[in-house]
Motif scaffolding. Structure first.
Motif, PDB file in Angstrom:
ATOM      1  N   PRO A  52       5.932  -6.174  -2.836  1.00 13.03           N
ATOM      2  CA  PRO A  52       6.221  -7.091  -1.729  1.00 13.03           C
ATOM      3  C   PRO A  52       7.283  -8.103  -2.139  1.00 13.03           C
ATOM      4  CG  PRO A  52       4.164  -7.701  -2.783  1.00 13.03           C
ATOM      5  CD  PRO A  52       4.590  -6.415  -3.427  1.00 13.03           C
ATOM      6  N   LEU A  53       8.004  -8.649  -1.168  1.00 11.86           N
ATOM      7  CA  LEU A  53       9.009  -9.669  -1.442  1.00 11.86           C
ATOM      8  C   LEU A  53       8.377 -11.053  -1.503  1.00 11.86           C
ATOM      9  CD1 LEU A  53      11.840  -8.405   0.947  1.00 11.86           C
ATOM     10  CD2 LEU A  53      11.634  -8.032  -1.517  1.00 11.86           C
ATOM     11  N   GLN A  54       7.547 -11.342  -0.473  1.00  9.94           N
ATOM     12  CA  GLN A  54       6.863 -12.629  -0.429  1.00  9.94           C
ATOM     13  C   GLN A  54       5.400 -12.379  -0.035  1.00  9.94           C
ATOM     14  OE1 GLN A  54       9.563 -14.483   2.435  1.00  9.94           O
ATOM     15  NE2 GLN A  54      10.509 -15.694   0.805  1.00  9.94           N
ATOM     16  N   ASN A  55       4.967 -13.011   1.031  1.00 13.92           N
ATOM     17  CA  ASN A  55       3.608 -12.833   1.507  1.00 13.92           C
ATOM     18  C   ASN A  55       3.605 -12.082   2.839  1.00 13.92           C
ATOM     19  OD1 ASN A  55       0.815 -13.108   1.344  1.00 13.92           O
ATOM     20  ND2 ASN A  55       0.842 -14.937   2.648  1.00 13.92           N
ATOM     21  N   GLY A  90      -3.186   1.138  -3.328  1.00  8.50           N
ATOM     22  CA  GLY A  90      -3.537   0.080  -4.270  1.00  8.50           C
ATOM     23  C   GLY A  90      -3.947  -1.205  -3.574  1.00  8.50           C
ATOM     24  N   GLU A  91      -4.424  -2.165  -4.345  1.00  9.13           N
ATOM     25  CA  GLU A  91      -5.035  -3.374  -3.796  1.00  9.13           C
ATOM     26  C   GLU A  91      -4.046  -4.310  -3.109  1.00  9.13           C
ATOM     27  OE1 GLU A  91      -7.208  -5.306  -6.847  1.00  9.13           O
ATOM     28  OE2 GLU A  91      -8.686  -3.691  -7.066  1.00  9.13           O
ATOM     29  N   ARG A  92      -2.819  -4.390  -3.555  1.00  6.52           N
ATOM     30  CA  ARG A  92      -1.871  -5.363  -3.000  1.00  6.52           C
ATOM     31  C   ARG A  92      -1.387  -4.981  -1.599  1.00  6.52           C
ATOM     32  NH1 ARG A  92       2.654  -7.240  -7.147  1.00  6.52           N
ATOM     33  NH2 ARG A  92       2.821  -8.850  -5.516  1.00  6.52           N
ATOM     34  N   SER A  93      -1.510  -3.707  -1.251  1.00  3.54           N
ATOM     35  CA  SER A  93      -1.044  -3.247   0.043  1.00  3.54           C
ATOM     36  C   SER A  93      -1.983  -3.714   1.155  1.00  3.54           C
ATOM     37  CB  SER A  93      -0.959  -1.719   0.053  1.00  3.54           C
ATOM     38  OG  SER A  93      -0.530  -1.235   1.298  1.00  3.54           O
ATOM     39  N   GLU A 155      -3.238  -8.342  14.206  1.00  3.65           N
ATOM     40  CA  GLU A 155      -3.951  -9.459  13.582  1.00  3.65           C
ATOM     41  C   GLU A 155      -2.970 -10.413  12.910  1.00  3.65           C
ATOM     42  OE1 GLU A 155      -6.794  -7.761  10.938  1.00  3.65           O
ATOM     43  OE2 GLU A 155      -8.053  -6.924  12.544  1.00  3.65           O
ATOM     44  N   ARG A 156      -1.900  -9.856  12.353  1.00  2.00           N
ATOM     45  CA  ARG A 156      -0.890 -10.672  11.686  1.00  2.00           C
ATOM     46  C   ARG A 156       0.165 -11.189  12.682  1.00  2.00           C
ATOM     47  NH1 ARG A 156       1.613 -11.140   6.491  1.00  2.00           N
ATOM     48  NH2 ARG A 156      -0.407 -10.470   5.643  1.00  2.00           N
ATOM     49  N   PHE A 157       0.503 -10.338  13.674  1.00  2.00           N
ATOM     50  CA  PHE A 157       1.544 -10.682  14.647  1.00  2.00           C
ATOM     51  C   PHE A 157       0.995 -10.507  16.063  1.00  2.00           C
ATOM     52  CE2 PHE A 157       3.547  -8.462  10.973  1.00  2.00           C
ATOM     53  CZ  PHE A 157       4.170  -9.558  10.386  1.00  2.00           C
ATOM     54  N   PRO A 158       0.239 -11.483  16.562  1.00  2.00           N
ATOM     55  CA  PRO A 158      -0.405 -11.356  17.884  1.00  2.00           C
ATOM     56  C   PRO A 158       0.580 -11.158  19.032  1.00  2.00           C
ATOM     57  CG  PRO A 158      -1.308 -13.215  16.648  1.00  2.00           C
ATOM     58  CD  PRO A 158      -0.105 -12.754  15.904  1.00  2.00           C
ATOM     59  N   ASP A 159       1.822 -11.590  18.851  1.00  2.00           N
ATOM     60  CA  ASP A 159       2.809 -11.481  19.928  1.00  2.00           C
ATOM     61  C   ASP A 159       3.630 -10.194  19.854  1.00  2.00           C
ATOM     62  OD1 ASP A 159       2.045 -13.988  20.913  1.00  2.00           O
ATOM     63  OD2 ASP A 159       3.437 -15.036  19.570  1.00  2.00           O
ATOM     64  N   LEU A 160       3.254  -9.298  18.971  1.00  2.00           N
ATOM     65  CA  LEU A 160       3.992  -8.046  18.815  1.00  2.00           C
ATOM     66  C   LEU A 160       3.920  -7.222  20.104  1.00  2.00           C
ATOM     67  CD1 LEU A 160       5.483  -5.987  16.947  1.00  2.00           C
ATOM     68  CD2 LEU A 160       3.217  -5.080  16.349  1.00  2.00           C
TER      69      LEU A 160
END
Length: 431
Positions: A52-55, A90-93, A155-160
């Motif tokens: 990942p680049l950031q969060n 893996g776990e980070r995904s 859940e992450r982008f409700p306006d998608l």
């Protein structure tokens, strides 16, 4: 717009993302390999790479979409909330499996490029497929994975913004033998009568004579009934007519028969008419083009849809031949003797040619139910329950249910009431 960052934009990557996001989920997408463009994007975005680049929303990528050619891939099936999946991340995904690589594996029919033993007709056996061996052939997993991904993205982008699909049903009628006794000529008719007499099939003898004397209608000539049923149920249907010379595996009436040509024109007035390519044209592009042209001359309009005899598909040659013959849509993706989703989906998709690493200009319409596969079942209850199971799976993802029935089986006097079963499908599963 959903922006997808990756380290390398390949044809496989673009093909898969467009199928999953644009075709199945109805989400507008863009790609970038530039970190600064990704960071500046203030709408929904995901990273599909190794780190990942950031969060951001991150899906750890498998190598499959960045490779070329066919490699020996180890596939381990694991359940993801009761849904079979593979290519763990893996776990980070943010999702535990690379559904993009898994989707490409099934849609491209990657496994059909791998070494396998073909049957007597040169077909890939369903028993060699990942879906059959791991018990998920009856589930449109590509569509299921896409909807699970959508849930997490919302859940992450409700306006998608995303599209809401509607369930659809299409009936394919396979007409490789338009008549059982009629319009077959004096020699073939006499030979058939002698064969029935010699094998003591007296019921067929009486039926043959009754049809010849016009006391009874030919049992396979049920086209007016089918058209009426489709009209009554408002069902989208396509009749695939074989228009080929007689051969060992192609036994339709003569293409010179004016009665046969009139039948095709009659059906074409009420439904789509397409080509059921002959067995002989499987590896003969010249013959395939001739059959297409001859059928076009009868219906007086272009024929762009195809089905291969006995559902013979040799990846990638079959689709290359169809493209050369100028077909744009094919309805052969499925198994004759097994119910289920050969490519893991109930959504149409473009064919991806792995040796050439290119998306080809022919759309594949996968079918899930073939009447020959239903013949393997023991009784009507088992048949109806199997059809309902597939319907529920397709309905749950708002996909498209495609069934293949032949006028031959619908006109037979077998142990199952095929007409009744088919009419039930039309009334129950068209909505």
């Amino acid at each position: 717009m959903l922006l997808i960052y990756t380290h390398k934009i390949t044809p496989r990557f673009s093909y898969t993302m467009k199928q999953v996001f644009t075709k199945i989920l109805g989400i507008e997408i863009g790609f970038t390999t530039k970190v600064e463009d990704f960071i500046k994007h203030n709408e929904a975005k995901i990273t599909y790479t190794k780190q990942p680049l950031q969060n951001e929303f991150f899906v750890r990528s498998n190598n499959l979409l960045f490779e070329q050619g066919i490699n020996d891939i180890q596939v381990a099936i694991v359940n993801w909330e009761n849904v079979p999946c593979f290519f763990a991340t893996g776990e980070r995904s943010n999702i535990p499996y690379d559904v993009f690589a898994a989707s490409f594996y099934l849609l491209s029919r990657y496994e059909e490029y791998l070494p396998h033993v073909k049957d007597i007709h040169g077909r890939f056996s369903p028993k060699d497929s990942l879906g059959y061996q791991n018990g998920f052939l009856h589930r449109p997993v590509v569509d299921i994975w896409a909807l699970k991904l959508l849930k997490l993205l919302l859940e992450r982008f409700p306006d998608l913004n995303y599209g809401k699909r509607r369930y659809g049903y299409e009936s394919v009628i396979d007409v490789t033998t338009s008549h059982c006794y009629s319009n077959r000529g004096i020699i073939r008719g006499a030979a058939g009568l002698l064969l029935d007499l010699g094998t003591l099939r007296l019921k067929r003898v009486f039926e043959r004579i009754a049809v010849g004397l016009k006391i009874r209608k030919d049992p396979y000539d049920n086209f007016s009934d089918l058209i009426d049923w489709h009209k009554e149920s408002k069902v989208k249907s396509t009749f695939f007519f074989q228009f080929a010379n007689y051969s060992k595996y192609d036994k339709n009436v003569s293409t010179n028969s004016n009665t046969f040509k009139s039948l095709i024109k009659y059906v074409g007035d009420y439904s789509k008419v397409a080509l059921a390519a002959s067995y002989s044209s499987f590896a003969n592009t010249t013959l395939l083009k001739r059959e297409k042209q001859d059928l076009e001359n009868v219906v007086n309009r272009p024929v762009h849809m195809s089905r291969m005899r006995y559902n013979r598909v040799d990846i990638p040659d079959t689709y290359r031949n169809l493209i050369e013959a100028e077909f744009t849509d094919d309805y052969t993706m499925g198994y004759s003797r097994e119910i289920g989703f050969r490519a893991g989906t109930c959504t149409s998709f473009q064919f991806y040619d792995i040796p050439l690493e290119v998306q080809q200009p022919i759309k594949i319409h996968p079918f899930a139910i073939h009447d020959y596969a239903l013949m393997n079942l023991r009784n009507r209850t088992e048949i109806v329950n199997t059809i309902k199971r597939i319907y529920v799976e397709v309905r749950n993802v708002n996909g498209k249910l495609v069934t293949v029935f032949s006028n031959e089986l619908l006109g037979s006097n077998g142990k199952h009431e095929w007409k009744s079963i088919y009419k039930e499908i039309l009334s129950e599963y068209n909505v």
